[in-house]
Design a protein around this motif. Structure first.
Motif, PDB file in Angstrom:
ATOM      1  N   ASN A 176      30.058  41.621  45.845  1.00  0.00           N
ATOM      2  CA  ASN A 176      31.376  41.770  46.446  1.00  0.00           C
ATOM      3  C   ASN A 176      32.219  42.804  45.716  1.00  0.00           C
ATOM      4  OD1 ASN A 176      32.214  39.432  48.614  1.00  0.00           O
ATOM      5  ND2 ASN A 176      30.524  38.806  47.292  1.00  0.00           N
ATOM      6  N   THR A 177      32.086  42.887  44.395  1.00  0.00           N
ATOM      7  CA  THR A 177      32.872  43.861  43.629  1.00  0.00           C
ATOM      8  C   THR A 177      32.528  45.276  44.055  1.00  0.00           C
ATOM      9  OG1 THR A 177      32.951  42.346  41.733  1.00  0.00           O
ATOM     10  CG2 THR A 177      33.463  44.652  41.318  1.00  0.00           C
ATOM     11  N   ILE A 182      31.365  42.122  52.298  1.00  0.00           N
ATOM     12  CA  ILE A 182      32.725  41.616  52.506  1.00  0.00           C
ATOM     13  C   ILE A 182      33.055  41.414  53.984  1.00  0.00           C
ATOM     14  CG2 ILE A 182      35.173  42.247  52.326  1.00  0.00           C
ATOM     15  CD1 ILE A 182      34.595  43.244  49.524  1.00  0.00           C
ATOM     16  N   ALA A 240      36.950  34.854  44.222  1.00  0.00           N
ATOM     17  CA  ALA A 240      36.198  36.076  43.933  1.00  0.00           C
ATOM     18  C   ALA A 240      36.453  36.495  42.492  1.00  0.00           C
ATOM     19  CB  ALA A 240      36.599  37.188  44.899  1.00  0.00           C
ATOM     20  N   THR A 241      35.811  37.576  42.084  1.00  0.00           N
ATOM     21  CA  THR A 241      36.059  38.123  40.758  1.00  0.00           C
ATOM     22  C   THR A 241      37.427  38.805  40.739  1.00  0.00           C
ATOM     23  OG1 THR A 241      35.067  40.265  41.272  1.00  0.00           O
ATOM     24  CG2 THR A 241      33.595  38.541  40.428  1.00  0.00           C
ATOM     25  N   THR A 251      37.413  42.146  42.683  1.00  0.00           N
ATOM     26  CA  THR A 251      37.427  42.031  44.141  1.00  0.00           C
ATOM     27  C   THR A 251      38.807  41.631  44.639  1.00  0.00           C
ATOM     28  OG1 THR A 251      35.079  41.450  44.207  1.00  0.00           O
ATOM     29  CG2 THR A 251      36.400  40.835  46.115  1.00  0.00           C
ATOM     30  N   TYR A 292      39.371  41.834  50.791  1.00  0.00           N
ATOM     31  CA  TYR A 292      39.264  40.701  51.721  1.00  0.00           C
ATOM     32  C   TYR A 292      40.461  40.597  52.659  1.00  0.00           C
ATOM     33  CZ  TYR A 292      34.821  38.597  50.543  1.00  0.00           C
ATOM     34  OH  TYR A 292      33.476  38.362  50.421  1.00  0.00           O
ATOM     35  N   GLY A 313      33.665  34.657  47.659  1.00  0.00           N
ATOM     36  CA  GLY A 313      33.697  36.111  47.637  1.00  0.00           C
ATOM     37  C   GLY A 313      32.945  36.741  46.486  1.00  0.00           C
ATOM     38  N   CYS A 314      31.889  36.092  46.049  1.00  0.00           N
ATOM     39  CA  CYS A 314      31.003  36.640  45.027  1.00  0.00           C
ATOM     40  C   CYS A 314      29.633  36.028  45.281  1.00  0.00           C
ATOM     41  CB  CYS A 314      31.492  36.290  43.623  1.00  0.00           C
ATOM     42  SG  CYS A 314      30.335  36.748  42.297  1.00  0.00           S
TER      43      CYS A 314
END
Length: 273
Positions: free
Chosen positions: A77-78, A99, A119-120, A123, A129, A186-187
């Motif tokens: 995701n990053t 994403i 998420a991270t 991100t 997002y 989100g990761c």
């Protein structure tokens, strides 16, 4: 340029987490060969500056391109938040991220138009997002929550017990307070903690909350993309293979990769980027 449908799919991530995407791809596309590159020497990417992430992503992508893959799947995701356009410009190759599929799945699932994202830090800071969810529906409010501890917990195999449970609970608190009814993981590392995250979310928010693992949404979109480009590998070629590449600690990677993939691996090859 017409690509060979028999060529492998290239998939890369900063470490182990992207294997959740590989597993979903294997289920959706059982005849495809997959080459997976985990940049284990430089994990995690989520705490790095965007320029650094782009540089690392280019190194991973170029290595896979040199192995004649027919398309690239960014199982991170990053990287999907900051680098896909750069990769598409630099490489003569289709590039698909993680994403947008997850955002579209979340937009379709929400009933109260409030979506949370774990998420991270990288991100979340990118705003990728909220942009992707807004592209699906401008009515939806997106609430992001960085969850940096979940990556090392997943990498170390700490996926049960009080430590991951308390970490998940701490990160879910702001999302519960915001009243979200859908939470996107989100990761690609986070699905390894899916049972704990889901259990704590239902306890804090209610049984109606939906947890989105975008790996399956990604696999579906990749399948549709390959079909649309006439790049699906024919079933007559037999079952596909999975080749694992890492940039550090291949033995440690092997010890956990089989569990993540749900099948025995042939071992990871160490490569130098």
């Amino acid at each position: 340029m017409k690509r060979d449908a028999r060529a492998a799919l290239g998939v890369f991530d900063s470490g182990l987490g992207g294997l959740t995407v590989v597993r979903a791809l294997r289920e959706a596309l059982p005849h495809e060969d997959i080459i997976y590159l985990g940049d284990t020497a430089r994990v995690p990417y989520g705490t790095r500056a965007p320029e650094t992430v782009v540089r690392y992503a280019m190194a991973c992508a170029n290595h896979l391109v040199a192995r004649d893959v027919k398309a690239l799947v960014i199982a991170c995701n990053t990287v999907s938040a900051v680098a896909p356009e750069r990769l598409r410009v630099e490489l003569d190759l289709p590039v698909l991220g993680v994403i947008e599929p997850g955002a579209r799945a979340a937009a379709a699932a929400t009933k109260n138009f409030k979506v949370g994202v774990l998420a991270t830090a990288g991100t979340i800071a990118s705003g990728a997002y909220p942009r992707a969810v807004a592209a699906a529906s401008t009515r939806i409010e997106t609430v992001g929550q960085p969850a940096p501890l979940l990556v090392p917990l997943a990498e170390e195999g700490w996926v049960t017990g009080d430590v991951p449970r308390l970490a998940a609970r701490r990160y879910l608190e702001p999302l519960a307070e915001a009243g979200v009814d859908v939470i996107v993981l989100g990761c690609t590392h986070y699905p390894l903690l899916f049972p704990i995250i889901e259990r704590e979310a239902k306890d804090m928010i209610g049984e109606h909350v939906t947890i989105i693992d975008s790996a399956h949404a990604v696999a579906l979109e990749v399948a549709n993309f390959l079909e649309g480009r006439e790049l699906l590998r024919e079933a007559s070629h037999g079952p596909g293979s999975i080749q694992l590449l890492v940039t550090d600690r291949p033995k440690s990677f092997d010890d956990t990769a089989s569990r993540f993939l749900g099948s025995v691996t042939n071992g990871a090859e160490q490569v130098d980027l």
